[in-house]
Write an enzyme that holds these catalytic residues in place. Structure first.
Site: not given
Length: 277
Positions: A107, A2-3
């Protein structure tokens, strides 16, 4: 990962929780990028009063204390009903009574930490300017880049220069300004830098308006996907034709990240033998 647009969209989607009080916090797996604080139960009885974004961090203000949340590479928040079955990677549950906020992270590279003097100093104070702020302008970027021999793509993704311009949005901005991603940052002209600043702001605003990019499994806290990926002209399109000149788009690695470009529209100027990739 995600940016900035995805984090901004996530922050906005958490707004329904503002004014609600935490009834309980349940930690199913504390091993994120950093271990979740043992005293996170202190949130019980505190009310979520404000939400801010700094770079890719969400700052959740609970009145007496603040938390620093980061989505890492695969993290997401989701507002759901308490009766909904917990998913395998729902590691933390913030119970607000009629609703729950669940942090999901396969993750486990995200973080949930207190925003205190230590995290402020280590994680926040070292960050560069916000790309959508007035401080991010031509003169600022000219000054930051004038001694950088690194590739411009790498420089734009350096959080000490400007925050939140990740791989997707750097790739698109460079494509639209016809600047080769490996061009030495210090070789850009003031005119190119001015165009780049304008384009970065435009791309990020457009991405936020479209809910961010859902390339794999990103969704906001309401379970809604982003749609910016439908507008991508370069990122992820190596081997396809350029929309401007029909030349085949190529890919190279810079800073361990894929960098797609058009060799015709984005010619590499000057020697790059000494460019740090």
């Amino acid at each position: 990962m995600p940016e900035l647009p995805e984090v901004e969209t996530t922050k906005a989607s958490l707004a329904p929780l503002l004014g609600q009080t935490v009834q309980a916090v349940t930690v199913h797996n504390a091993s994120l990028r950093w271990v979740i604080p043992d005293d996170i139960q202190q949130l019980q009885g505190q009310t979520l009063v404000a939400l801010q974004r700094r770079s890719k961090y969400i700052i959740a203000d609970f009145g007496r204390q603040k938390m620093l949340w980061h989505l890492g590479m695969s993290g997401s928040f989701r507002i759901c009903q308490p009766s909904e079955e917990r998913r395998k990677h729902d590691h933390v549950i913030f119970d607000f009574g009629e609703q729950q906020l669940r942090y999901h992270d396969p993750r486990r590279f995200g973080c949930i930490l207190w925003l205190d003097e230590n995290t402020q100093t280590k994680l926040i104070d070292t960050l560069g300017v916000e790309p959508l702020s007035d401080a991010f302008n031509r003169d600022y970027l000219v000054e930051k880049l004038k001694h950088k021999s690194t590739a411009i793509k790498v420089a734009l993704m350096d959080n000490h220069v400007v925050v939140g311009v990740g791989n997707i949005y750097a790739t698109e901005s460079l494509f639209n300004t016809k600047i080769h991603p490996a061009q030495p940052a210090s070789s850009l002209t003031p005119k190119q830098i001015a165009q780049l600043v304008i384009e970065i702001k435009r791309i990020l605003k457009q991405a936020i308006d479209l809910g961010g990019s859902t390339l794999r499994d990103y969704s906001n806290a309401m379970g809604e996907n982003g749609y910016f990926q439908q507008t991508l002209l370069a990122y992820g399109r190596a081997g396809e034709m350029c929309v401007n000149c029909e030349t085949t788009l190529e890919n190279l690695k810079l800073g361990q990240r894929a960098s797609v470009f058009c060799p015709q529209c984005q010619p590499l100027k000057n020697s790059v033998k000494k460019v740090k990739k």
